[in-house]
Design a protein around this motif. Structure first.
Motif, PDB file in Angstrom:
ATOM      1  N   VAL A  33       0.547  -1.288  -0.185  1.00  0.00           N
ATOM      2  CA  VAL A  33      -0.148   0.086   0.381  1.00  0.00           C
ATOM      3  C   VAL A  33       1.133   1.616  -0.311  1.00  0.00           C
ATOM      4  N   ALA A  34       1.817   1.211   0.545  1.00  0.00           N
ATOM      5  CA  ALA A  34       2.886   2.736   0.887  1.00  0.00           C
ATOM      6  C   ALA A  34       3.377   3.128  -0.541  1.00  0.00           C
ATOM      7  N   LEU A  35       3.460   1.713  -1.015  1.00  0.00           N
ATOM      8  CA  LEU A  35       4.432   1.586  -2.451  1.00  0.00           C
ATOM      9  C   LEU A  35       3.306   2.765  -4.154  1.00  0.00           C
ATOM     10  N   THR A  36       1.787   1.693  -3.389  1.00  0.00           N
ATOM     11  CA  THR A  36       1.030   2.834  -4.402  1.00  0.00           C
ATOM     12  C   THR A  36       0.695   3.494  -3.654  1.00  0.00           C
ATOM     13  N   ALA A  37       0.523   3.899  -3.099  1.00  0.00           N
ATOM     14  CA  ALA A  37       0.408   4.901  -2.585  1.00  0.00           C
ATOM     15  C   ALA A  37       0.838   6.729  -2.817  1.00  0.00           C
ATOM     16  N   ALA A  39       2.683   3.044  12.004  1.00  0.00           N
ATOM     17  CA  ALA A  39       1.468   2.797  12.722  1.00  0.00           C
ATOM     18  C   ALA A  39      -0.077   3.300  11.998  1.00  0.00           C
ATOM     19  N   GLY A  40       0.403   2.750  10.741  1.00  0.00           N
ATOM     20  CA  GLY A  40      -1.281   2.208   9.737  1.00  0.00           C
ATOM     21  C   GLY A  40      -1.402   3.199   8.757  1.00  0.00           C
ATOM     22  N   MET A  41      -0.736   4.030   9.405  1.00  0.00           N
ATOM     23  CA  MET A  41      -1.118   5.556   8.161  1.00  0.00           C
ATOM     24  C   MET A  41       0.101   5.988   6.922  1.00  0.00           C
ATOM     25  N   VAL A  42       0.164   6.196   5.843  1.00  0.00           N
ATOM     26  CA  VAL A  42       1.006   6.827   5.108  1.00  0.00           C
ATOM     27  C   VAL A  42       0.580   7.837   4.593  1.00  0.00           C
ATOM     28  N   PRO A  49      -7.184  -3.849   1.615  1.00  0.00           N
ATOM     29  CA  PRO A  49      -7.403  -4.726   1.803  1.00  0.00           C
ATOM     30  C   PRO A  49      -9.101  -4.878   2.808  1.00  0.00           C
ATOM     31  N   PRO A  50      -9.946  -6.684   2.495  1.00  0.00           N
ATOM     32  CA  PRO A  50     -11.057  -6.494   3.489  1.00  0.00           C
ATOM     33  C   PRO A  50     -10.570  -6.098   4.709  1.00  0.00           C
ATOM     34  N   ASN A  51     -10.009  -6.637   5.558  1.00  0.00           N
ATOM     35  CA  ASN A  51      -8.866  -6.933   6.189  1.00  0.00           C
ATOM     36  C   ASN A  51      -8.732  -5.448   7.367  1.00  0.00           C
ATOM     37  N   SER A  52      -8.734  -3.995   6.451  1.00  0.00           N
ATOM     38  CA  SER A  52      -7.888  -3.208   6.907  1.00  0.00           C
ATOM     39  C   SER A  52      -9.360  -2.498   7.287  1.00  0.00           C
ATOM     40  N   ILE A  53     -10.856  -2.595   7.068  1.00  0.00           N
ATOM     41  CA  ILE A  53     -11.654  -2.189   7.607  1.00  0.00           C
ATOM     42  C   ILE A  53     -12.188  -1.737   9.114  1.00  0.00           C
ATOM     43  N   PRO A  54     -12.413  -0.094   9.279  1.00  0.00           N
ATOM     44  CA  PRO A  54     -12.002   0.957   8.237  1.00  0.00           C
ATOM     45  C   PRO A  54     -10.856   1.381   7.811  1.00  0.00           C
ATOM     46  N   ALA A  55     -10.979   2.101   6.565  1.00  0.00           N
ATOM     47  CA  ALA A  55      -9.892   2.599   6.405  1.00  0.00           C
ATOM     48  C   ALA A  55     -10.022   4.089   5.308  1.00  0.00           C
ATOM     49  N   VAL A  93      -3.154   7.576   3.576  1.00  0.00           N
ATOM     50  CA  VAL A  93      -3.946   6.527   3.350  1.00  0.00           C
ATOM     51  C   VAL A  93      -3.728   5.677   4.874  1.00  0.00           C
ATOM     52  N   ILE A  94      -4.812   5.584   5.895  1.00  0.00           N
ATOM     53  CA  ILE A  94      -5.113   5.321   7.184  1.00  0.00           C
ATOM     54  C   ILE A  94      -5.329   4.117   7.331  1.00  0.00           C
ATOM     55  N   ARG A  95      -4.847   3.127   6.941  1.00  0.00           N
ATOM     56  CA  ARG A  95      -5.409   2.184   8.440  1.00  0.00           C
ATOM     57  C   ARG A  95      -6.125   0.982   9.419  1.00  0.00           C
ATOM     58  N   ALA A  96      -6.693   2.514   9.779  1.00  0.00           N
ATOM     59  CA  ALA A  96      -7.911   2.190  10.852  1.00  0.00           C
ATOM     60  C   ALA A  96      -8.909   2.592  11.123  1.00  0.00           C
TER      61      ALA A  96
END
Length: 190
Positions: free
Chosen positions: A18-22, A35-38, A143-149, A162-165
């Motif tokens: 995710v970090a690379l594509t963002a 901490a789950g944020m890029v 991905p589904p296991n990152s909801i909420p995002a 991008v915040i995955r939390a």
């Protein structure tokens, strides 16, 4: 290998990238991951994929029509306890920043329309796209296991954060305000 294990492995690989594509193809030099944020500097941001679809309440929505606005995109489901916990904070941040050329969009995933509509009622005033198959989330490498995002797009439609939390107003509002302050909205948009 069964399909579930293969899918779980694929989702783990997607999460790791995710970090690379963002950020732009030049790598993460202008991006900070913690901490789950890029968060990416303006010159390191990549364009968001097409974000469009049918609204929960009917009609169509296309983020491209919001160019010139900062767009905060939140992926959620009525089945998700952290989504319920962050809903008030998202709405409060929306109300506090919308006068600065900021708009919010929810994207409901893996849900039934009736449950999603009931969840939103009395919680949020911004629109949500109905995406039960999570196609939009996967296009953004959520991905589904990152909801909420939550994804913050700058005024040019590029991925700033991008915040995955789950988010709180105290954490999200300064990010949104910083991205909004990067450039003023076009005249007449305030």
């Amino acid at each position: 290998m069964d399909a579930r294990r293969w899918t779980a492995g694929l989702l783990a690989a997607v999460t790791a990238t995710v970090a690379l594509t963002a950020c732009s193809s030049d790598g993460e030099a202008g991006c900070a991951s913690e901490a789950g944020m890029v968060q990416c500097a303006p010159d390191e941001r990549g364009d968001a994929p097409t974000i469009a679809g049918e609204l929960l309440t009917g009609g169509r929505y296309d983020v491209a029509a919001q160019r010139g606005q900062v767009v905060v995109v939140n992926f959620w489901g009525s089945w998700c306890a952290p989504c319920r916990a962050e809903a008030d904070d998202l709405e409060a941040t929306y109300q506090a920043t919308r006068g600065s050329g900021v708009t919010f969009l929810g994207i409901n995933v893996q849900d039934s329309r009736d449950k999603a509509i009931a969840f939103e009622e009395g919680r949020v005033t911004y629109p949500s796209i109905f995406d039960p198959a999570s196609r939009l989330a996967l296009a953004l490498d959520i991905p589904p296991n990152s909801i909420p995002a939550t994804v913050v797009l700058d005024r040019d439609g590029r991925i700033a954060t991008v915040i995955r939390a789950a988010v709180t107003r105290d954490d999200l509002q300064p990010i949104v305000e910083r991205v909004a302050a990067e450039s003023a909205p076009p005249t007449g948009e305030r």
